[in-house]
Motif scaffolding. Structure first.
Motif, mmCIF file in Angstrom:
data_model
loop_
_atom_site.group_PDB
_atom_site.id
_atom_site.type_symbol
_atom_site.label_atom_id
_atom_site.label_comp_id
_atom_site.label_asym_id
_atom_site.label_seq_id
_atom_site.Cartn_x
_atom_site.Cartn_y
_atom_site.Cartn_z
ATOM 1 N N ARG B 60 0.826 -1.297 0.051
ATOM 2 C CA ARG B 60 0.155 -0.018 -0.102
ATOM 3 C C ARG B 60 0.963 1.361 0.146
ATOM 4 N NH1 ARG B 60 -1.628 -4.491 1.658
ATOM 5 N NH2 ARG B 60 -3.512 -5.430 1.270
ATOM 6 N N VAL B 85 -1.631 4.388 5.919
ATOM 7 C CA VAL B 85 -2.363 3.175 5.153
ATOM 8 C C VAL B 85 -1.724 1.985 5.659
ATOM 9 C CG1 VAL B 85 -3.390 4.707 3.062
ATOM 10 C CG2 VAL B 85 -1.143 3.597 2.990
ATOM 11 N N GLU B 86 -0.368 1.901 5.887
ATOM 12 C CA GLU B 86 0.234 0.724 6.372
ATOM 13 C C GLU B 86 -0.205 0.522 7.590
ATOM 14 O OE1 GLU B 86 1.875 -1.145 4.661
ATOM 15 O OE2 GLU B 86 2.662 -2.682 5.933
ATOM 16 N N HIS B 89 -3.516 -0.976 7.243
ATOM 17 C CA HIS B 89 -3.614 -2.653 7.089
ATOM 18 C C HIS B 89 -3.020 -3.498 8.110
ATOM 19 C CE1 HIS B 89 -2.663 -5.881 4.459
ATOM 20 N NE2 HIS B 89 -1.331 -5.739 4.712
ATOM 21 N N THR B 182 -10.593 -5.077 0.069
ATOM 22 C CA THR B 182 -9.398 -4.993 -0.390
ATOM 23 C C THR B 182 -9.183 -3.621 -1.346
ATOM 24 O OG1 THR B 182 -9.196 -7.344 -0.589
ATOM 25 C CG2 THR B 182 -7.585 -6.152 -1.563
ATOM 26 N N LEU B 185 -8.974 0.325 0.069
ATOM 27 C CA LEU B 185 -7.860 0.694 0.732
ATOM 28 C C LEU B 185 -6.818 0.897 -0.608
ATOM 29 C CD1 LEU B 185 -6.778 1.706 3.428
ATOM 30 C CD2 LEU B 185 -5.805 -0.505 3.852
ATOM 31 N N THR B 186 -6.631 -0.038 -1.301
ATOM 32 C CA THR B 186 -5.703 0.424 -2.455
ATOM 33 C C THR B 186 -5.928 1.528 -3.538
ATOM 34 O OG1 THR B 186 -6.942 -1.334 -3.859
ATOM 35 C CG2 THR B 186 -4.710 -2.042 -2.771
ATOM 36 N N CYS B 189 -5.202 4.615 -1.662
ATOM 37 C CA CYS B 189 -3.781 4.710 -1.831
ATOM 38 C C CYS B 189 -3.332 5.475 -3.027
ATOM 39 C CB CYS B 189 -2.666 3.441 -1.877
ATOM 40 S SG CYS B 189 -2.724 2.655 -0.257
ATOM 41 N N GLY B 211 -6.482 2.051 -9.087
ATOM 42 C CA GLY B 211 -6.150 1.307 -7.668
ATOM 43 C C GLY B 211 -7.113 0.302 -7.073
ATOM 44 N N GLY B 215 -6.769 -3.654 -7.000
ATOM 45 C CA GLY B 215 -7.129 -4.366 -5.690
ATOM 46 C C GLY B 215 -7.866 -5.512 -5.733
#
Lengths: 330, 330
Positions: B60, B85-86, B89, B182, B185-186, B189, B211, B215
């Motif tokens: 991410r 974001v990490e 996750h 999933t 969030l991508t 990012c 993104g 994902g």
């Protein structure tokens, strides 16, 4: 009257309805909560709706709104933030039920009892994220205040769990824990009340300290309730702190008293009758009185902070709430 | 080559190091993560530090930073948001391990294996709140984007758990789930990458779709891996979707095929050999090929969105990452 039913102070203020100055505003908070948690997926909506049964005293929204009114006026930001703090509190309740394996809360089945652990963990997360998202509809300061407070709440809770079974917990460490897990959020409530009412810095700081003292006093009273309360009145299982090896203020005092060794044995056994067996030691060592005195002292410190505000029915209700925080039987 | 080892597409791009254009920036993200999660309480610090072992591909942050660079330049806001974001996750990983009762992640013991369920639930919460607090050091838009995305992530996860064992799950519902758990969030990012690089609205929207497609493709490849991958290569337990009654794309296709009845029996039995027994049905019904085709189609849609960007090494690396997303064996 035996040692299990002593109220901390007389229930002098019981007839007051502390929500009377903010009744309309509280209704609006309920509408914001319902709207923010709405979900179009029927299965998700059913689970999210269930937490409405957890509705309790709405202590945190009431503190926030009374603080706002006592400092000036209630604004739309206050209403949103009252919903935010309630959502965060509910998230911690849902996760607490997972941690404790609780089957019943407020006389209804818990989310984990009905849908299992997975759903409960995810529902708690869902409530946390929705709270933060809702805070972001206010302004950046709200996001920072809420972010900073919830950091401390989680740190306090982690600290408590990591100290489970630690019979050498000090009073200082105990206060660090309750300051995080309970007092940080009540301090955040009264602080936000003051900030968004346009209060000056001195008032904001005084109201922050007020909320912190109230939260600490409330938690000590809660700890006493868990040790010596009546389950029928409390409407929940008691003695859970002992079962989970959580040292609370009366126990910390007891373990530094002349009867420490005997008490330590009883606590280590952690048997079903532990709570009952400890009663006489707690009385003998003066540990209950010690904790009550600390709670009352904090309540007095809280009320002293309110002197910065002009007289108003909202200020009076904050005083009433402070007194009630230390005279809990439920 | 048997059906359990077919890679989705040839590993044509394996030698590329996708992080090469952003190596320095990634190091700074690591420093922000370490600084933001620091805790003065030794017991808390020990648990928080443990999640450093969960460090994976940093998919991410890499997506966010490459998107930023491909759209213009990497700013301090990007670095902070990559850490955010990490952290989010990682919070979901910690809670996933609770949900799955996982004992090992990335070849080290999980937090729940070492400290138990309570600590894991609270650590996940701690990571969530710290992520939001960190987002609030950027600006209000960051808080809103992160708030909105995490709402959808949690909703997708809840939806999945509430549909466990539902053998009538439709492809539409499946896409709703993976889009939340999933792809949201991508998408967030690459969107944040574009926004904070000062991209125009059209580019921001294209990068958001990019993104999202990546994902979705990644998740379908992950689902295929769980069904037909090799545990030794994947470094984790496989077949867990079946064990938990989660219907994934190949299974949904299979249950609408002429061999649906036989397959349904095998899945209902949910025995230890379920994964192996299903292989021949999955091949016979063309379900693996169907899912692979969908993943490739999404990867192609993703790459097509990148046409809006000027040529650059960062754009090339985003293409490489897209191809890798569908050729996973770990």
């Amino acid at each position: 009257m035996n040692s299990t039913t002593i109220p901390v102070v007389p229930l002098a203020f019981a007839p007051f309805d502390v929500t009377s100055p903010i009744a309309t505003e509280l209704e609006e908070v309920e509408r914001i909560l319902a709207r923010s948690l709405r979900n179009s997926h029927p299965r998700v909506a059913e689970v999210v709706d269930h937490v409405r049964h957890y509705r309790g005293k709405r202590l945190r929204p009431v503190l926030l709104l009374l603080a706002a009114k006592a400092c000036g006026r209630v604004t739309p930001s206050h209403l949103t933030l009252a919903a935010v703090v309630e959502m965060i509190h509910t998230a911690t309740l849902v996760h607490d039920d997972v941690l404790d394996g609780a089957k019943v809360r407020r006389r209804v089945a818990t989310v984990n009892a009905l849908w299992g652990t997975k759903t409960s963990v995810l529902l708690g997360d869902y409530l946390f994220t929705h709270a933060f998202h809702l805070a972001s509809t206010v302004d950046l300061r709200a996001c920072r205040e809420i972010g900073s407070a919830t950091d401390r709440v989680c740190e306090g809770e982690l600290c408590q769990v990591l100290n489970a079974g630690n019979l050498d917990l000090t009073e200082e460490e105990y206060f660090h824990i309750i300051d995080g897990k309970t007092a940080e959020l009540t301090a955040c409530c009264t602080r936000l009340g003051a900030i968004y009412a346009g209060a000056d810095l001195e008032t904001i700081e005084a109201m922050t300290r007020f909320g912190r003292y109230v939260g600490q006093a409330f938690q000590i009273a809660d700890d006493l309730l868990d040790l010596i309360g009546q389950e029928t009145l409390a409407g929940k299982s008691l003695g859970t702190d002992l079962e989970q090896g959580k040292l609370t203020l009366p126990l910390i005092h007891l373990l530094a008293s002349p009867v420490a060794e005997q008490a330590r044995e009883v606590i280590r056994s952690a048997g079903r009758n532990c709570r009952v067996e400890l009663q006489s030691y707690l009385v003998e060592a003066g540990s209950l009185q010690y904790a009550r005195d600390r709670a009352l002292e904090l309540a007095n410190l809280a009320k002293a902070e309110l002197a910065i505000l002009p007289s108003s029915s909202s200020r009076t209700m904050l005083e009433v709430m402070t007194d009630r925080a230390v005279q809990r039987d439920s």
